[in-house]
Design an enzyme around this catalytic site. Structure first.
Site, PDB file in Angstrom:
ATOM      1  N   PRO A   2       2.332   2.928   4.961  1.00 54.00           N
ATOM      2  CA  PRO A   2       2.095   2.363   5.608  1.00 54.00           C
ATOM      3  C   PRO A   2       1.474   1.495   6.045  1.00 54.00           C
ATOM      4  O   PRO A   2       1.767   0.503   4.965  1.00 54.00           O
ATOM      5  CB  PRO A   2       0.849   3.091   6.196  1.00 54.00           C
ATOM      6  CG  PRO A   2       0.261   4.064   5.348  1.00 54.00           C
ATOM      7  CD  PRO A   2       1.678   4.205   4.704  1.00 54.00           C
ATOM      8  N   GLU A   3       2.028   0.265   6.805  1.00 56.51           N
ATOM      9  CA  GLU A   3       2.482  -1.129   6.700  1.00 56.51           C
ATOM     10  C   GLU A   3       1.272  -1.971   7.530  1.00 56.51           C
ATOM     11  O   GLU A   3       0.362  -0.935   8.289  1.00 56.51           O
ATOM     12  CB  GLU A   3       3.619  -2.105   7.300  1.00 56.51           C
ATOM     13  CG  GLU A   3       4.957  -0.781   5.934  1.00 56.51           C
ATOM     14  CD  GLU A   3       6.175  -2.157   6.263  1.00 56.51           C
ATOM     15  OE1 GLU A   3       6.045  -2.845   7.336  1.00 56.51           O
ATOM     16  OE2 GLU A   3       7.156  -1.377   6.060  1.00 56.51           O
ATOM     17  N   HIS A  92      -4.521  18.728  -0.351  1.00 59.65           N
ATOM     18  CA  HIS A  92      -5.183  17.015  -0.426  1.00 59.65           C
ATOM     19  C   HIS A  92      -6.703  15.908  -0.029  1.00 59.65           C
ATOM     20  O   HIS A  92      -5.687  15.149   0.050  1.00 59.65           O
ATOM     21  CB  HIS A  92      -3.661  16.568  -0.371  1.00 59.65           C
ATOM     22  CG  HIS A  92      -2.621  17.058  -1.410  1.00 59.65           C
ATOM     23  ND1 HIS A  92      -2.606  17.474  -2.715  1.00 59.65           N
ATOM     24  CD2 HIS A  92      -1.084  17.691  -0.473  1.00 59.65           C
ATOM     25  CE1 HIS A  92      -1.273  17.858  -2.525  1.00 59.65           C
ATOM     26  NE2 HIS A  92      -0.558  18.688  -1.622  1.00 59.65           N
ATOM     27  N   ARG A 111      -0.026  12.283  -2.701  1.00 61.40           N
ATOM     28  CA  ARG A 111       0.561  11.629  -3.649  1.00 61.40           C
ATOM     29  C   ARG A 111      -0.456  10.622  -4.237  1.00 61.40           C
ATOM     30  O   ARG A 111      -0.064   9.884  -5.560  1.00 61.40           O
ATOM     31  CB  ARG A 111       1.806  10.244  -3.353  1.00 61.40           C
ATOM     32  CG  ARG A 111       3.205  11.035  -2.617  1.00 61.40           C
ATOM     33  CD  ARG A 111       4.217  10.645  -2.301  1.00 61.40           C
ATOM     34  NE  ARG A 111       5.060   9.924  -3.529  1.00 61.40           N
ATOM     35  CZ  ARG A 111       5.652   9.264  -3.412  1.00 61.40           C
ATOM     36  NH1 ARG A 111       6.074   8.528  -2.784  1.00 61.40           N
ATOM     37  NH2 ARG A 111       6.392   8.923  -4.676  1.00 61.40           N
ATOM     38  N   ARG A 155       8.352 -21.449  -0.470  1.00 58.06           N
ATOM     39  CA  ARG A 155       8.234 -20.476  -0.922  1.00 58.06           C
ATOM     40  C   ARG A 155       9.639 -20.758  -2.303  1.00 58.06           C
ATOM     41  O   ARG A 155       9.967 -20.271  -2.359  1.00 58.06           O
ATOM     42  CB  ARG A 155       8.233 -19.637   0.186  1.00 58.06           C
ATOM     43  CG  ARG A 155       7.209 -19.103   0.154  1.00 58.06           C
ATOM     44  CD  ARG A 155       6.577 -18.467  -1.228  1.00 58.06           C
ATOM     45  NE  ARG A 155       5.175 -18.313  -0.741  1.00 58.06           N
ATOM     46  CZ  ARG A 155       3.907 -17.816  -1.284  1.00 58.06           C
ATOM     47  NH1 ARG A 155       3.963 -16.856  -1.603  1.00 58.06           N
ATOM     48  NH2 ARG A 155       2.450 -18.382  -0.173  1.00 58.06           N
TER      49      ARG A 155
END
Ligand SMILES: [Zn+2]
Length: 276
Positions: A2-3, A92, A111, A155
């Site tokens: 997920p972002e 889970h 996970r 950067r």
């Protein structure tokens, strides 16, 4: 994984569903999800608290409990699900919050890379240092394209790595960096200090547009369907991906086949024709 768009979708769902509710009881099972503090400490700081708002920083969901934040990081496969106590057990499940008004939130994570912890709002530097180090949030924070260009200039790293650097901009990972770079017509391996003014503006615009579009469609669920919203539903933005997981398919802009390359431990997708 997920972002920002997936975390923001869940944040908005939570705001609708749990703000104003008081947490009657907390159950924690296993040792992986709550690992920054003991179960006892965690439960002690969450039980009895009332949720007064829900915020987000990058990929982190911050549930406000008075003086503390309950921080949720979904990791690779975490899900926050709105359930009722009588609903069948879900494999889970690591944390269950039950509300005094009825209803529950269950944290499910096959996970177990995800994490839940409590941090004092007055002591974030010590209790949640990684949140303090986050860069600007492209949905919450205002930054001019000019300032954005200045940061890119400093950067001097590959564009895709800069976009995924949480200390530069918070919330973008492997999927959305590929989609943003395609939308901007830029290659991920371009050095961030090599962009023309026009290219900086294109990239800046692409960051905002791709993330907003993804939020509108409630995020991306990949083939494994591990990302789910609060109601257990998959997102819709995966159907709009222009490059991610489209290896060999024609580019929607120039018809050349999308290519996949190795990028560190992951795969990166781009168009060899129209990304320069
Ligand atoms: Zn193309």
């Amino acid at each position: 994984m997920p972002e920002l768009p997936e975390a923001e979708t869940i944040r908005r769902d939570l705001e609708k569903e749990v703000v104003g509710k008081r947490i009657k009881s907390v159950e924690v099972s296993g040792t992986r999800t709550v690992r920054r503090q003991t179960k006892k400490q965690f439960i002690g700081r969450v039980e009895g608290q009332r949720i007064d708002s829900v915020s987000r920083r990058g990929k982190n969901i911050l549930v406000s409990l008075g003086d503390d934040w309950l921080v949720v990081h979904l990791g690779m496969s975490g899900q926050l699900l709105k359930t009722m106590p009588k609903d069948p057990a879900i494999k889970h499940t690591h944390v269950v919050l039950t509300f005094t008004q009825g209803g529950q939130l269950r944290y499910v994570d096959p996970r177990t890379f995800g994490e839940l912890y409590v941090a004092s709002k007055a002591n974030m530097a010590e209790e949640a240092p990684e949140l303090e180090e986050l860069g600007f949030d492209p949905v919450e924070d205002v930054m001019s394209w000019n300032a954005f260009g200045g940061l890119l200039q400093q950067r001097r790293k590959k564009l895709k790595d800069v976009l995924m650097d949480q200390k530069f901009v918070a919330g973008i990972g492997n999927i959305y960096s590929d989609e943003i770079l395609w939308a901007a017509g830029l290659r991920g391996d371009r050095s961030s200090d090599s962009l023309s003014t026009q290219e900086v503006r294109r990239l800046y615009r692409a960051v905002g547009e791709v993330l907003q579009d993804a939020i509108k469609l409630r995020g991306s669920s990949l083939a494994d369907e591990q990302y789910r919203d609060l109601y257990g539903q998959v997102g819709g933005f995966q159907n709009e991906h222009n490059v991610y997981a489209r290896e060999g398919e024609p580019c929607k802009r120039c018809r050349q086949p999308i290519q996949r390359i190795k990028w560190g431990q992951r795969s990166s997708f781009s168009c060899p024709g129209c990304q320069v």
